[in-house]
Design a protein around this motif. Structure first.
Motif, mmCIF file in Angstrom:
data_model
loop_
_atom_site.group_PDB
_atom_site.id
_atom_site.type_symbol
_atom_site.label_atom_id
_atom_site.label_comp_id
_atom_site.label_asym_id
_atom_site.label_seq_id
_atom_site.Cartn_x
_atom_site.Cartn_y
_atom_site.Cartn_z
ATOM 1 N N ASP A 1 -3.797 -1.714 -5.878
ATOM 2 C CA ASP A 1 -3.166 -2.081 -4.608
ATOM 3 C C ASP A 1 -3.794 -3.388 -4.140
ATOM 4 O OD1 ASP A 1 -1.942 -2.159 -2.136
ATOM 5 O OD2 ASP A 1 -3.259 -0.652 -1.233
ATOM 6 N N ASP B 1 -8.119 -4.136 -1.314
ATOM 7 C CA ASP B 1 -8.098 -4.818 -0.019
ATOM 8 C C ASP B 1 -9.421 -4.602 0.700
ATOM 9 O OD1 ASP B 1 -7.189 -6.342 2.046
ATOM 10 O OD2 ASP B 1 -5.307 -5.254 2.289
ATOM 11 N N ASN C 1 -6.843 0.608 3.713
ATOM 12 C CA ASN C 1 -5.624 1.292 4.161
ATOM 13 C C ASN C 1 -5.219 2.426 3.251
ATOM 14 O OD1 ASN C 1 -4.616 0.335 6.525
ATOM 15 N ND2 ASN C 1 -3.759 -1.515 5.592
ATOM 16 N N THR D 1 0.836 -1.201 0.000
ATOM 17 C CA THR D 1 0.000 0.000 0.000
ATOM 18 C C THR D 1 0.874 1.256 0.000
ATOM 19 O OG1 THR D 1 -1.775 -1.218 1.068
ATOM 20 C CG2 THR D 1 -1.888 1.165 1.213
#
Ligand SMILES: Nc1ncnc2c1ncn2[C@@H]1O[C@H](COP(=O)(O)OP(=O)(O)O)[C@@H](O)[C@H]1O
Ligand SMILES: [Mg+2]
Length: 269
Positions: free
Chosen positions: A119, A40, A45, A17
């Motif tokens: 990501d 995610d 995040n 990340t």
């Protein structure tokens, strides 16, 4: 037509990340219209590291489910007009990411962007499989330790067998190694693998080495991607990664242990 970049790893907590935020910001700084997507599901995040968590109203899963359009869900970065964030859903189940749903969103984004940075979560579950599925380029994020390297090798196997490019017998996903949290000192004491060790094992092109740095935690606490920290070694190392992605040959930095000068050795630091 946009290039789809997946930032992936087998093991969690290696710096995906952090790297996604830095690379997306770096590409935008170069003038490329870039979107970074958080795959995610459940963790969210990326929006924290990008400093836009309070602006999240709709997310990736809302768009897939048709509850919001892309225009409603994309968050404009407050620092760079070329940069957008598509946040992950915090609560929904991970199976919400389907091949069709993700494909449709990426197709829509491709018309508008130069780069789409995905990501990925760690491992080989649905979120990670979907993050790598449509990739043109994979940045395999690895820490210089045996377990991380082994798990990265597993991810290379997945990219070569389960990506769309592999399934459709197209030109393979371009794979790059990004070595993160590198500590030259711990390499010289034998606690960590060296750049060459990891390169030998994984045998893919190295796109950069990011040193272990206090600046990373500081940056993520502040919600500012570390590449914007002009003073930090990690930020500089990410800038070098962008230069290499743009085709420049840039020497590796921050891979030698900083030897103390004679005055420091005598008088301390
Ligand atoms: N170069 C680095 N130096 C020091 N800490 C780092 C570095 N890269 C990542 N970290 C830290 O490692 C942890 C995991 O990073 P993160 O980017 O969230 O990894 P992932 O997305 O792979 O789980 C975070 O606490 C982050 O601050
Ligand atoms: Mg992550």
């Amino acid at each position: 037509m946009a290039q789809v970049i997946v930032v992936t790893s087998g093991k969690g907590g290696v710096g995906k990340t952090t790297s996604s935020a830095a690379i997306a910001t770096g590409l935008a700084l170069k003038g490329h219209k870039t979107v970074v997507i958080d795959f995610d599901i459940g963790l969210r995040n990326l929006d924290l590291i990008m400093g836009c968590e309070r602006r999240v109203v709709y997310d990736f899963v809302n768009v897939i489910n048709g509850e919001a359009n892309l225009n409603q869900a994309l968050i404009k970065d407050k620092r760079n007009p070329n940069l957008f964030i598509l946040p992950a859903s915090q609560t929904r189940d991970k199976d919400a990411l389907t091949v069709e749903g993700v494909g449709k969103v990426l197709d829509n984004l491709k018309a508008d962007f130069d780069y789409i940075v995905c990501d990925s979560p760690a491992g080989i579950e649905q979120g990670a499989m979907m993050a790598q599925y449509y990739a043109d380029i994979a940045i395999v994020t690895t820490n210089p330790e045996v377990s991380s390297v082994r798990d990265s090798d597993r991810i290379l196997g997945i990219l070569q067998s389960k990506s769309k490019r592999a399934i459709e017998n197209l030109e393979p996903v371009k794979e790059y190694l990004l070595l993160t949290r590198y500590s030259p000192k711990r390499v010289s004491t034998g606690e960590m693998l060296s750049v060459d060790d990891v390169k030998d094992i994984l045998a893919i092109d190295l796109i950069g080495v990011i040193p272990e740095s206090q600046a990373v935690l500081k940056a993520s606490n502040a919600g500012v991607p570390v590449i914007l920290d002009e003073e930090s070694d990690a930020g500089e190392a990410y800038k070098d990664v962008i230069e290499r992605m743009m085709g420049s040959e840039v020497q590796l930095r921050f891979i030698q242990e900083q030897k103390k000068g004679i005055l420091k050795r005598i008088f301390g630091s």
